[in-house]
Design a protein around this motif. Structure first.
Motif, PDB file in Angstrom:
ATOM      1  N   UNK A 123       7.008 -21.713   6.935  1.00 23.80           N
ATOM      2  CA  UNK A 123       6.950 -22.571   8.117  1.00 23.80           C
ATOM      3  C   UNK A 123       5.914 -22.094   9.132  1.00 23.80           C
ATOM      4  N   UNK A 124       5.404 -20.899   8.934  1.00 30.21           N
ATOM      5  CA  UNK A 124       4.508 -20.306   9.916  1.00 30.21           C
ATOM      6  C   UNK A 124       3.105 -20.150   9.331  1.00 30.21           C
ATOM      7  N   UNK A 125       2.082 -20.261  10.180  1.00 30.18           N
ATOM      8  CA  UNK A 125       0.723 -20.006   9.696  1.00 30.18           C
ATOM      9  C   UNK A 125       0.633 -18.609   9.081  1.00 30.18           C
ATOM     10  N   UNK A 126      -0.032 -18.529   7.945  1.00 33.16           N
ATOM     11  CA  UNK A 126      -0.189 -17.243   7.247  1.00 33.16           C
ATOM     12  C   UNK A 126       1.153 -16.604   6.906  1.00 33.16           C
ATOM     13  N   UNK A 127       2.115 -17.442   6.498  1.00 32.04           N
ATOM     14  CA  UNK A 127       3.438 -16.929   6.162  1.00 32.04           C
ATOM     15  C   UNK A 127       3.412 -15.873   5.072  1.00 32.04           C
ATOM     16  N   UNK A 128       2.533 -16.052   4.082  1.00 35.27           N
ATOM     17  CA  UNK A 128       2.433 -15.075   3.000  1.00 35.27           C
ATOM     18  C   UNK A 128       1.936 -13.732   3.530  1.00 35.27           C
ATOM     19  N   UNK A 129       1.038 -13.784   4.510  1.00 35.72           N
ATOM     20  CA  UNK A 129       0.533 -12.537   5.087  1.00 35.72           C
ATOM     21  C   UNK A 129       1.603 -11.834   5.924  1.00 35.72           C
ATOM     22  N   UNK A 130       2.490 -12.612   6.533  1.00 34.75           N
ATOM     23  CA  UNK A 130       3.601 -12.003   7.269  1.00 34.75           C
ATOM     24  C   UNK A 130       4.492 -11.230   6.303  1.00 34.75           C
ATOM     25  N   UNK A 131       4.774 -11.854   5.153  1.00 36.21           N
ATOM     26  CA  UNK A 131       5.605 -11.162   4.161  1.00 36.21           C
ATOM     27  C   UNK A 131       4.911  -9.899   3.654  1.00 36.21           C
ATOM     28  N   UNK A 132       3.610  -9.996   3.389  1.00 37.41           N
ATOM     29  CA  UNK A 132       2.871  -8.813   2.936  1.00 37.41           C
ATOM     30  C   UNK A 132       2.910  -7.710   3.992  1.00 37.41           C
ATOM     31  N   UNK A 133       2.850  -8.109   5.264  1.00 41.26           N
ATOM     32  CA  UNK A 133       2.920  -7.114   6.340  1.00 41.26           C
ATOM     33  C   UNK A 133       4.265  -6.404   6.324  1.00 41.26           C
ATOM     34  N   UNK A 134       5.348  -7.178   6.210  1.00 45.39           N
ATOM     35  CA  UNK A 134       6.691  -6.596   6.221  1.00 45.39           C
ATOM     36  C   UNK A 134       6.947  -5.743   4.981  1.00 45.39           C
TER      37      UNK A 134
ATOM     38  N   UNK B 225       2.564  -8.817  -4.912  1.00 46.25           N
ATOM     39  CA  UNK B 225       2.370  -7.425  -4.521  1.00 46.25           C
ATOM     40  C   UNK B 225       1.037  -7.277  -3.793  1.00 46.25           C
ATOM     41  N   UNK B 226       0.927  -6.289  -2.939  1.00 40.60           N
ATOM     42  CA  UNK B 226      -0.306  -6.072  -2.214  1.00 40.60           C
ATOM     43  C   UNK B 226      -0.773  -4.640  -2.427  1.00 40.60           C
ATOM     44  N   UNK B 227      -1.842  -4.275  -1.742  1.00 42.60           N
ATOM     45  CA  UNK B 227      -2.548  -3.031  -2.033  1.00 42.60           C
ATOM     46  C   UNK B 227      -1.663  -1.791  -1.902  1.00 42.60           C
ATOM     47  N   UNK B 228      -0.980  -1.632  -0.765  1.00 43.10           N
ATOM     48  CA  UNK B 228      -0.206  -0.410  -0.540  1.00 43.10           C
ATOM     49  C   UNK B 228       0.944  -0.312  -1.540  1.00 43.10           C
ATOM     50  N   UNK B 229       1.594  -1.441  -1.768  1.00 46.16           N
ATOM     51  CA  UNK B 229       2.677  -1.476  -2.750  1.00 46.16           C
ATOM     52  C   UNK B 229       2.166  -1.046  -4.126  1.00 46.16           C
ATOM     53  N   UNK B 230       1.017  -1.583  -4.526  1.00 48.21           N
ATOM     54  CA  UNK B 230       0.454  -1.248  -5.834  1.00 48.21           C
ATOM     55  C   UNK B 230       0.094   0.228  -5.920  1.00 48.21           C
ATOM     56  N   UNK B 231      -0.479   0.763  -4.860  1.00 47.06           N
ATOM     57  CA  UNK B 231      -0.820   2.189  -4.840  1.00 47.06           C
ATOM     58  C   UNK B 231       0.428   3.053  -4.984  1.00 47.06           C
ATOM     59  N   UNK B 232       1.472   2.703  -4.231  1.00 45.57           N
ATOM     60  CA  UNK B 232       2.704   3.493  -4.302  1.00 45.57           C
ATOM     61  C   UNK B 232       3.302   3.436  -5.708  1.00 45.57           C
ATOM     62  N   UNK B 233       3.400   2.231  -6.266  1.00 49.16           N
ATOM     63  CA  UNK B 233       4.043   2.089  -7.568  1.00 49.16           C
ATOM     64  C   UNK B 233       3.238   2.761  -8.676  1.00 49.16           C
ATOM     65  N   UNK B 234       1.929   2.689  -8.604  1.00 52.21           N
ATOM     66  CA  UNK B 234       1.108   3.375  -9.606  1.00 52.21           C
ATOM     67  C   UNK B 234       1.363   4.878  -9.550  1.00 52.21           C
ATOM     68  N   UNK B 235       1.404   5.419  -8.355  1.00 46.47           N
ATOM     69  CA  UNK B 235       1.679   6.850  -8.200  1.00 46.47           C
ATOM     70  C   UNK B 235       3.083   7.195  -8.681  1.00 46.47           C
ATOM     71  N   UNK B 236       4.045   6.345  -8.324  1.00 45.51           N
ATOM     72  CA  UNK B 236       5.436   6.609  -8.705  1.00 45.51           C
ATOM     73  C   UNK B 236       5.604   6.561 -10.225  1.00 45.51           C
ATOM     74  N   UNK B 237       5.049   5.523 -10.855  1.00 46.02           N
ATOM     75  CA  UNK B 237       5.173   5.407 -12.309  1.00 46.02           C
ATOM     76  C   UNK B 237       4.490   6.575 -13.013  1.00 46.02           C
ATOM     77  N   UNK B 238       3.333   6.991 -12.530  1.00 42.63           N
ATOM     78  CA  UNK B 238       2.661   8.161 -13.108  1.00 42.63           C
ATOM     79  C   UNK B 238       3.603   9.366 -13.115  1.00 42.63           C
ATOM     80  N   UNK B 239       4.215   9.638 -11.980  1.00 42.94           N
ATOM     81  CA  UNK B 239       5.064  10.823 -11.841  1.00 42.94           C
ATOM     82  C   UNK B 239       6.306  10.728 -12.719  1.00 42.94           C
ATOM     83  N   UNK B 240       6.957   9.575 -12.723  1.00 39.22           N
ATOM     84  CA  UNK B 240       8.197   9.448 -13.494  1.00 39.22           C
ATOM     85  C   UNK B 240       7.924   9.443 -14.993  1.00 39.22           C
TER      86      UNK B 240
END
Length: 393
Positions: free
Chosen positions: A216-227, A1-16
């Motif tokens: 297979x690509x340089x910074x593949x993990x960062x590509x996934x985090x971007x998507x 998980x990355x920053x934006x995902x964590x922010x969204x989920x923290x907010x979502x869990x708080x509300x629910x």
């Protein structure tokens, strides 16, 4: 998980969590309580799964910021005390009891034999037509019978998912099914079986794109985090997706301009799609849970085509309501982690324009995977007469 995902989920869990705790059980129907309990159960399951998949640090941040696990446990205890009767597992899980296998070592891929993907699919398709003996794969008869029972439950569910897909495809006769492997391998073989028995469905064009592919690509993990985090969860965090149409449009706009998605990855994705030789709009089939890779592929087709998922996470139920088979996240892991999906083969490399996979070197895993696929085909064959007549129930 990355920053934006964590922010969204923290907010979502708080509300629910606040909603669950304010829910007046005395003024609600049984169906209303069950609906809330189902979501609470799925939210707890998502946290447990995130820990099991190794997202410890980010999941800890969500849990520590919301006290989610303890609060969900308390909420579910109250709900089921009011409901009485069947347990949480009986209500909301596909398989009520987990069945653990001894012979599931992911390291077995290291010494596995490489195959060209299309050849490997045909190889397994042919072998799974025959019954396999699985007795030696288990330490006890009780463990074997429990696993066989679970396999039958999951494969029955996969047959129902395939029938739902077939219904969707019949509404779009020009669409070409594109199962995203590995977690739709069962569905791929099911589509091929339907074709073999004269049922009208276009030839499936499987595509193996995953986080392993990104490596297979340089910074593949960062590509996934971007998507996944920056783009997908950025859209959710900004409130830009009231339905799947808006989500697709916004995803395309952000993906085309995101600096973290490298040119080599974009070109490789385009080349891979081109090699499918699609002569109709893609109908992308994924198990779940976010739909990030289908959204990425639709970005490359200029939003031409459709996507469907087996299931998704609770915060996507309403957005994906028309393209998801089951609005129950709890079912997802049971279908994704069958042996044929999780342990049989994985992406290895792209060589001379061909996708190569590696098969496990563990004979027990191969035997169990073939058994699963054989049971799936056996259950599907029982439906063929009705499906050929267009009966979808």
């Amino acid at each position: 998980m990355d920053r934006v995902l964590t922010l969204f989920l923290t907010r979502y869990y708080h509300a629910r969590l606040r909603k669950f705790e304010e829910f007046d059980l005395e003024c609600c129907t049984t169906d209303e309580i069950l609906s809330m309990a189902a979501e609470a159960s799925s939210l707890r399951k998502f946290i447990i799964d995130s820990y099991e998949e190794g997202y410890v640090e980010s999941t800890d941040r969500i849990v520590s910021g919301t006290n989610a696990l303890k609060r969900l446990e308390r909420i579910l205890t109250l709900y089921f005390k009011k409901l009485g009767g069947p347990s949480e597992q009986e209500h909301f899980y596909l398989c009520r009891k987990p069945v653990y296998l001894d012979a599931t070592d992911k390291e077995s891929f290291k010494n596995g034999e490489p195959f060209e993907l299309a050849e490997y699919i045909d190889h397994i398709d042919n072998k799974s037509d025959f019954v396999t003996e699985i007795e030696f794969c288990f330490e006890s008869a009780a463990q074997r019978e429990s696993w066989k029972n679970k396999t039958r439950i999951v494969m029955t569910e996969m047959v129902e998912f395939l029938i739902w897909i077939l219904k969707k495809l019949r509404q779009q006769p020009k669409a070409m099914p594109v199962p995203l492997l590995r977690d739709t391998f069962v569905i791929l073989l099911g589509l091929k079986l339907l074709q073999q028995h004269g049922i009208s469905v276009r030839e499936p064009r499987p595509l193996l794109i995953s986080r392993k592919f990104l490596n297979n690509f340089p910074n593949g993990e960062k590509i996934y985090d971007a998507l996944n985090s920056d783009i997908f969860y950025g859209i959710l965090y900004d409130g830009k997706a009231r339905d799947v149409t808006e989500l697709r449009h916004e995803f395309i706009q952000r993906a085309r301009s995101h600096p973290g998605i490298s040119a080599p990855f974009i070109q490789a994705s385009r080349d891979y799609l081109a090699k499918l030789s699609l002569d109709g709009p893609p109908f992308i089939i994924e198990s779940g849970m976010h739909g990030t890779f289908p959204l990425w592929l639709l970005t490359l087709t200029d939003n031409v085509g459709d996507m469907v998922l087996y299931s998704t996470v609770p915060w996507m139920y309403s957005t994906y309501r028309d393209i998801v088979f089951r609005n129950n996240y709890n079912y997802l892991r049971d279908t994704e982690t069958i042996v044929a999906h999780e342990y049989l083969f994985q992406f290895h490399a792209i060589s001379d324009g061909k996708v190569l996979v590696k098969e496990t070197s563990d004979e027990s895993i191969r035997i169990l995977a073939l058994y699963e696929l054989h049971i799936f085909k056996k259950l599907l064959r029982r439906k063929l007469t009705h499906l050929g007549r267009g009966e979808m129930t």
